[in-house]
Design an enzyme around this catalytic site. Structure first.
Site, PDB file in Angstrom:
ATOM      1  N   LYS A 192      -1.242  14.564 -11.029  1.00 25.29           N
ATOM      2  CA  LYS A 192      -0.393  13.996 -12.073  1.00 25.29           C
ATOM      3  C   LYS A 192       0.571  15.043 -12.643  1.00 25.29           C
ATOM      4  O   LYS A 192       1.697  14.719 -13.026  1.00 25.29           O
ATOM      5  CB  LYS A 192      -1.255  13.387 -13.178  1.00 25.29           C
ATOM      6  CG  LYS A 192      -2.017  12.140 -12.749  1.00 25.29           C
ATOM      7  CD  LYS A 192      -1.080  11.002 -12.346  1.00 25.29           C
ATOM      8  CE  LYS A 192      -1.832   9.711 -12.101  1.00 25.29           C
ATOM      9  NZ  LYS A 192      -0.950   8.576 -11.761  1.00 25.29           N
ATOM     10  N   THR A 232     -10.513  -0.082 -18.432  1.00 18.58           N
ATOM     11  CA  THR A 232     -10.170  -0.803 -17.214  1.00 18.58           C
ATOM     12  C   THR A 232     -11.127  -0.379 -16.096  1.00 18.58           C
ATOM     13  O   THR A 232     -11.910   0.563 -16.256  1.00 18.58           O
ATOM     14  CB  THR A 232      -8.727  -0.491 -16.767  1.00 18.58           C
ATOM     15  OG1 THR A 232      -8.645   0.902 -16.436  1.00 18.58           O
ATOM     16  CG2 THR A 232      -7.719  -0.807 -17.867  1.00 18.58           C
ATOM     17  N   ASP A 265       0.873  -1.162   0.000  1.00 17.59           N
ATOM     18  CA  ASP A 265       0.000   0.000   0.000  1.00 17.59           C
ATOM     19  C   ASP A 265       0.914   1.216   0.000  1.00 17.59           C
ATOM     20  O   ASP A 265       1.629   1.468   0.980  1.00 17.59           O
ATOM     21  CB  ASP A 265      -0.895  -0.016   1.241  1.00 17.59           C
ATOM     22  CG  ASP A 265      -1.820   1.199   1.338  1.00 17.59           C
ATOM     23  OD1 ASP A 265      -1.624   2.175   0.589  1.00 17.59           O
ATOM     24  OD2 ASP A 265      -2.720   1.175   2.185  1.00 17.59           O
ATOM     25  N   TYR A 288      -7.179  14.859  -9.513  1.00 19.36           N
ATOM     26  CA  TYR A 288      -6.421  13.913 -10.323  1.00 19.36           C
ATOM     27  C   TYR A 288      -5.441  14.579 -11.297  1.00 19.36           C
ATOM     28  O   TYR A 288      -4.235  14.286 -11.258  1.00 19.36           O
ATOM     29  CB  TYR A 288      -7.377  12.984 -11.069  1.00 19.36           C
ATOM     30  CG  TYR A 288      -6.664  11.945 -11.906  1.00 19.36           C
ATOM     31  CD1 TYR A 288      -6.100  10.815 -11.316  1.00 19.36           C
ATOM     32  CD2 TYR A 288      -6.543  12.093 -13.272  1.00 19.36           C
ATOM     33  CE1 TYR A 288      -5.435   9.874 -12.074  1.00 19.36           C
ATOM     34  CE2 TYR A 288      -5.883  11.164 -14.047  1.00 19.36           C
ATOM     35  CZ  TYR A 288      -5.333  10.053 -13.443  1.00 19.36           C
ATOM     36  OH  TYR A 288      -4.661   9.126 -14.214  1.00 19.36           O
ATOM     37  N   ASN A 324       3.064   2.676 -10.659  1.00 23.18           N
ATOM     38  CA  ASN A 324       1.802   2.647 -11.388  1.00 23.18           C
ATOM     39  C   ASN A 324       0.588   2.929 -10.504  1.00 23.18           C
ATOM     40  O   ASN A 324      -0.415   3.458 -10.976  1.00 23.18           O
ATOM     41  CB  ASN A 324       1.628   1.268 -12.054  1.00 23.18           C
ATOM     42  CG  ASN A 324       0.216   1.046 -12.542  1.00 23.18           C
ATOM     43  OD1 ASN A 324      -0.199   1.589 -13.567  1.00 23.18           O
ATOM     44  ND2 ASN A 324      -0.537   0.245 -11.799  1.00 23.18           N
TER      45      ASN A 324
END
Length: 248
Positions: free
Chosen positions: A172, A203, A62, A168, A89
């Site tokens: 990034k 996904t 984690d 998000y 990832n």
């Protein structure tokens, strides 16, 4: 495992793009350490990879748990002695409603940054001593096209028409700068560090998006694998997708 086997750690590797990356690296002959928050799911991914002829090992990981990450680094050191490839990832989209400008919730934003940015720092710092034992270490950070300020401010690009979000894409974009800073600091040691945009893939991660996706996890994994396996011609401190360098 032979002494000359390439050792790779992929975080968030039990499903999606991470799983595809782990499987492809194993196909290429690497010994892959499959990092997963859920040990059972990690073990399932490892069983699939090994059944296909690869060599993989599960590890509970984690990225937001510093003690757990340190323990994972110790396990890798004890078993393999070094690390040649690190693929950061693991990432989360977070609660999208909490990220809307004008109605943002800091707890929701912090959760995204804890995984997408600080988790990368935690894992990278823990694994650096092992990467320094490699003759040609590579770090690949899985970023996103949404992090490109060039694209998101280009009226002709579809990303410029996406709703504003404080979580998000911002996390990034910060990951991209983190990539540059690690690349600067580690280049003299021969450790090459790059960020990649795998593209939006069909996904579990992308299930909440309001449009149909046809790009597969394997297709998204290709640029990650490429940057993880390039030889001396591998760049450092860049941001790439399938077509080459991306605008920051």
């Amino acid at each position: 495992m032979s002494d000359d086997a390439t050792i790779a750690l992929v975080t968030g590797a039990n499903k999606g793009i991470g799983r595809a990356v782990a499987g492809r690296l194993a196909e290429l002959g690497m010994t892959v350490v499959v990092g997963a928050r859920d040990p059972e799911k990690g073990a399932e991914a490892v069983a699939e990879i090994n059944a296909a002829g690869g060599t993989a090992h599960p590890i509970g990981l984690d990225v937001t748990d510093q003690r757990g990450v340190s323990a994972a680094a110790e396990q890798i050191a004890d078993r393999f002695g070094r690390l040649d490839v690190l693929v950061n990832n693991a990432g989360i989209a977070g609660d999208l409603a909490a990220q809307a400008p004008g109605s943002a919730h800091l707890d929701g934003l912090r959760a995204v940054f804890e995984t997408n940015l600080f988790g990368v720092v935690t894992v990278t710092e823990a694994m650096l001593p092992l990467l320094r034992r490699s003759a040609a270490a590579r770090i690949v950070n899985v970023s996103s096209g949404t992090a490109s300020m060039g694209w998101t401010t280009d009226a002709t690009h579809y990303l410029s028409r996406m709703p504003g979000s404080l979580g998000y894409p911002v996390s990034k974009a910060a990951l991209n700068m983190l990539t540059v800073q690690y690349a600067k600091a580690l280049s003299r040691e021969g450790i090459l560090v790059n960020a990649v945009a795998p593209g939006a893939c069909d996904t579990d991660f992308a299930k909440g998006l309001p449009f149909q996706l046809t790009r597969t996890a394997a297709e998204g994994a290709a640029i990650v694998v490429r940057l993880a396996t390039l030889g001396r011609e591998c760049p450092t401190g860049g941001f790439f997708d399938d077509n080459g360098r991306l605008p920051w």
